[in-house]
Structure formats: C-alpha cells, structure tokens
Write a protein that holds these residues in place. Sequence first.
Motif, PDB file in Angstrom:
ATOM      1  N   ALA A 121      -5.473  -1.652  -4.050  1.00  0.00           N
ATOM      2  CA  ALA A 121      -6.038  -2.780  -4.786  1.00  0.00           C
ATOM      3  C   ALA A 121      -5.925  -2.544  -6.291  1.00  0.00           C
ATOM      4  O   ALA A 121      -5.586  -3.463  -7.053  1.00  0.00           O
ATOM      5  CB  ALA A 121      -7.498  -2.989  -4.386  1.00  0.00           C
ATOM      6  N   SER A 157      -2.327  -3.054  -7.295  1.00  0.00           N
ATOM      7  CA  SER A 157      -1.953  -4.469  -7.359  1.00  0.00           C
ATOM      8  C   SER A 157      -2.483  -5.130  -8.627  1.00  0.00           C
ATOM      9  O   SER A 157      -1.777  -5.919  -9.267  1.00  0.00           O
ATOM     10  CB  SER A 157      -2.488  -5.207  -6.123  1.00  0.00           C
ATOM     11  N   ARG A 158      -3.726  -4.799  -9.004  1.00  0.00           N
ATOM     12  CA  ARG A 158      -4.279  -5.364 -10.230  1.00  0.00           C
ATOM     13  C   ARG A 158      -3.497  -4.883 -11.453  1.00  0.00           C
ATOM     14  O   ARG A 158      -3.184  -5.673 -12.361  1.00  0.00           O
ATOM     15  CB  ARG A 158      -5.763  -4.988 -10.362  1.00  0.00           C
ATOM     16  N   SER A 161       0.826  -1.209   0.000  1.00  0.00           N
ATOM     17  CA  SER A 161       0.000   0.000   0.000  1.00  0.00           C
ATOM     18  C   SER A 161       0.857   1.255   0.000  1.00  0.00           C
ATOM     19  O   SER A 161       0.526   2.252  -0.669  1.00  0.00           O
ATOM     20  CB  SER A 161      -0.932   0.003   1.203  1.00  0.00           C
TER      21      SER A 161
END
Length: 296
Positions: free
Chosen positions: A248, A251-252, A236
């Motif tokens: 998130a 990360s994707r 993060s």
Amino acid sequence: MYHTWMRYFTPGPVHHRLGLVCLGVGLQHGALPAVGPRTLDHHVAVVVSAGTGWLRTPDGRTLPVTAPALLWLSPGVPHHYGAGPDNGWDESFVDFTGPAVTAYTELGLIEPDRPLVPLTETTAARAAIGRIARAAHRGNPLLEVETSAAVHELLVALHRARADLGGDGEPVLRALARDAFLPLSVTEHAARHGMTPAALRSAVRRGAGCSPKDYLLAIRLGRAKELLAATELPVSAVARRVGYDDPAYFSRLFTRRVGTAPVRFRERQGRSVPGGWSRRIPDPEYPPVTGTLPPA
C-alpha cells in the motif's frame, strides 16, 4: 588580505629511493594571488578545504572550484588557478616527485588527466600535510624520511576522500544503484561503503545532483516501471522486489511520484508492448524496451 607559510627541500639521491620525496609544503588562506600560468617539472597536490575559486585548463576552459576539492598539478602541463576575489580560499599544498609516482598513477591514486577532483572532506589529507609541516623545522635529521612517509599517506587520504568513491574505493553511484533494493536507510548505505552520511550526501549530490534518498527512489521506481511493463507480477510482488514490504505504501509512493497508480501504469504500457506479456524477470543490466518493435 592573505596569509601564507611554506618550506621547500632538496632531498638527496638516497632519499629518492624511498619512492616518493617531498619537495615542498605550504599552508595558505585568504584572497591569494593567482598562480600561473606556469609549468613545473614535478607533481603538486593542492587541497582546497574552504572557499571558492577557479582553474584554467590547458585547453582554455575555466572550471569553477568549490571546496572541498583537489587540484592536481602535473609535470610538463601548464596550469593557472586562483582563489575567489572576495574571501578567497584555504589551501594547503605538497610538491613531490619520485619513482613511485608511476605506480601510484597506474593505480589511479594520481590522476594527471583530471586536474580538478571534488572531495567529500579534507580532514585526513590536511592531517598528512600537517605532519609534513611539523617535520619541516630546521635541523630535523629525519626530515626527508618523515615527509616521504607523509606523502604516501597523503595520496591514500586523497583517494579515499574522492567524492565519487566510497571509503572502500568503489564508485558511490554504482554501489548505490546495486544496493538500491536492499532495505537500508541512507545512514546504513553510508556505513556499508565506509562513509559518513554527510560524505555520502555530498558525493551523491556532486555526482547525480540530488540527495541519496531521491537517487535511490529514482532507481527503485525505474525498476518498478520495468517490472510492471514487462511482467504479470502482482503489484505486491513488484513492491517487494524493489525494496518495499508494504504494497500500500509502495502504491501511494508510486502514484505520487509517477502521477498514476501502478495498475493504471501497467494498463497503459500493456497497450504498447509488442508480443504480449512475459513471466521472465528482466535482467537489470538489460532492461526491457517498451513501445518499440524488437530488432529483426
């Protein structure tokens, strides 16, 4: 088939003291005949606003020319160029000389060693050339003064339109790399550097071969890899440091572009980092080296 219009002047000694004097101006378009090989005793700025062609350099190389572009013809340097054989190109040119040429060259606004300069647009340059053409009517008592002022304006316009520079004169790719981690859209990046989004896209594509979005993404992901490999920062925190508030989403995106998740990437790199982890944030100017031993 081609169309051409040109005028040439002979300024007097007092006009040379204006710094720059215009010796000629021309507007041409179509399948123009090739120019040269020849050598001149003054400078010429040839602005290609549409079409394609070629430029042969003194060392024998043939460079493709794609509008918008600038051809610098320098005194004493042989040149040979021409429009494409099909539809040709649209060009406008200005011949000039004067004592201020030295200063403009030192300031980088005239580039004798760079005969072909990609441009982002030619609107401002063509406007300056248009003022020269309008001043060229017979009997104009201010011909030399008006055309001299327009040559100064032309050099500034051409410098601002260079495809590797923003409107503020800073190299575009360097500026984008510096600002890549700011939460800015491509439109906001363009405005930050005095450019339209279209001009920024043209500049980055010419300089890096990709879109501004992809260029910024490559810099962000490259920095993320450095932080993952050389620090214990949480994913993060890495995301925030490279410009993503949503871990998130980061990360994707990282997984899709790099082919592995950030945590997995760190695990793989950790096995090849000599000496373990560091909590020091790496300097962007001196990125960490992974997978090799440090120098003795």
